[in-house]
Scaffold this motif. Structure first.
Motif, PDB file in Angstrom:
ATOM      1  N   SER A  63      36.560  52.650   3.052  1.00 44.96           N
ATOM      2  CA  SER A  63      36.335  54.077   2.794  1.00 44.96           C
ATOM      3  C   SER A  63      37.578  54.884   3.161  1.00 44.96           C
ATOM      4  O   SER A  63      37.953  55.810   2.432  1.00 44.96           O
ATOM      5  N   ASP A  64      38.262  54.517   4.240  1.00 40.12           N
ATOM      6  CA  ASP A  64      39.513  55.190   4.609  1.00 40.12           C
ATOM      7  C   ASP A  64      40.593  54.961   3.556  1.00 40.12           C
ATOM      8  O   ASP A  64      41.248  55.899   3.110  1.00 40.12           O
ATOM      9  N   GLU A  65      40.788  53.701   3.159  1.00 37.93           N
ATOM     10  CA  GLU A  65      41.824  53.363   2.181  1.00 37.93           C
ATOM     11  C   GLU A  65      41.588  54.038   0.829  1.00 37.93           C
ATOM     12  O   GLU A  65      42.541  54.400   0.140  1.00 37.93           O
ATOM     13  N   GLU A  66      40.323  54.187   0.461  1.00 41.29           N
ATOM     14  CA  GLU A  66      39.988  54.733  -0.854  1.00 41.29           C
ATOM     15  C   GLU A  66      39.713  56.236  -0.810  1.00 41.29           C
ATOM     16  O   GLU A  66      39.401  56.835  -1.842  1.00 41.29           O
ATOM     17  N   GLY A  67      39.824  56.850   0.384  1.00 40.96           N
ATOM     18  CA  GLY A  67      39.602  58.279   0.516  1.00 40.96           C
ATOM     19  C   GLY A  67      38.175  58.708   0.220  1.00 40.96           C
ATOM     20  O   GLY A  67      37.947  59.785  -0.333  1.00 40.96           O
ATOM     21  N   LYS A  68      37.222  57.879   0.599  1.00 43.01           N
ATOM     22  CA  LYS A  68      35.805  58.157   0.356  1.00 43.01           C
ATOM     23  C   LYS A  68      35.108  58.458   1.668  1.00 43.01           C
ATOM     24  O   LYS A  68      35.513  57.965   2.727  1.00 43.01           O
TER      25      LYS A  68
END
Length: 153
Positions: A98-103
């Motif tokens: 979620s952090d890497e994908e900005g979610k």
């Protein structure tokens, strides 16, 4: 849809606090119910919110892949109806993705729960056509609760 939730990693409670009144258990139950309703499915599922070490063990023992993953689904044998099967989700992998994908963490967790339930209902993504079919259902189900397309760039 009946949903038994096991919270084996306490970080899930903090990460999902405030998303719904009942905390992580209520969050999972609502996401499962939403996806089941969208698919016209009924039965029972078990969802374990756990850590990366447990998903690594399950992945190694059941799939021969010795690394953690985000979600695993274990469909019940056909004779086990109305029990559909088990879903396990790793906290650390969900948080990292979620952090890497900005979610938002809760949105990604909802996607993984939905993904796991669809596996229990017979969906798969082993080839392009099946992956497109499964992803299309995920998009529709998640959009019905206000979650953006998880596959959008």
């Amino acid at each position: 849809m009946l949903c038994d939730v096991l919270i084996a990693e306490e970080k899930w409670e903090g990460a999902l606090a405030g998303t719904v009144v009942g905390g992580a258990e209520d969050f999972v139950t609502r996401i499962v119910a939403n996806a089941a309703t969208a698919e016209g499915a009924d039965g029972e599922v078990s969802v374990m919110l756990t850590d990366a070490a447990e998903l690594r063990r399950l992945n190694r023992d059941h799939r021969g892949i010795d690394k953690p993953t985000n979600v695993l689904a274990f469909p019940a044998p056909g004779a086990a109806a109305p029990f559909l099967g088990d879903i396990a989700i790793a906290f650390e992998v969900t948080a990292r993705e979620s952090d890497e994908e900005g979610k938002r963490f809760a949105d990604h967790a909802a996607h993984l729960i939905t993904h796991g339930l669809l596996h229990l209902l017979g969906y798969d993504h082993m080839n392009d056509a099946d992956a497109e079919r499964m992803e299309a259902r995920e998009r529709v189900i998640l959009a019905s609760i206000g979650i953006a397309d998880p596959y959008a760039a």
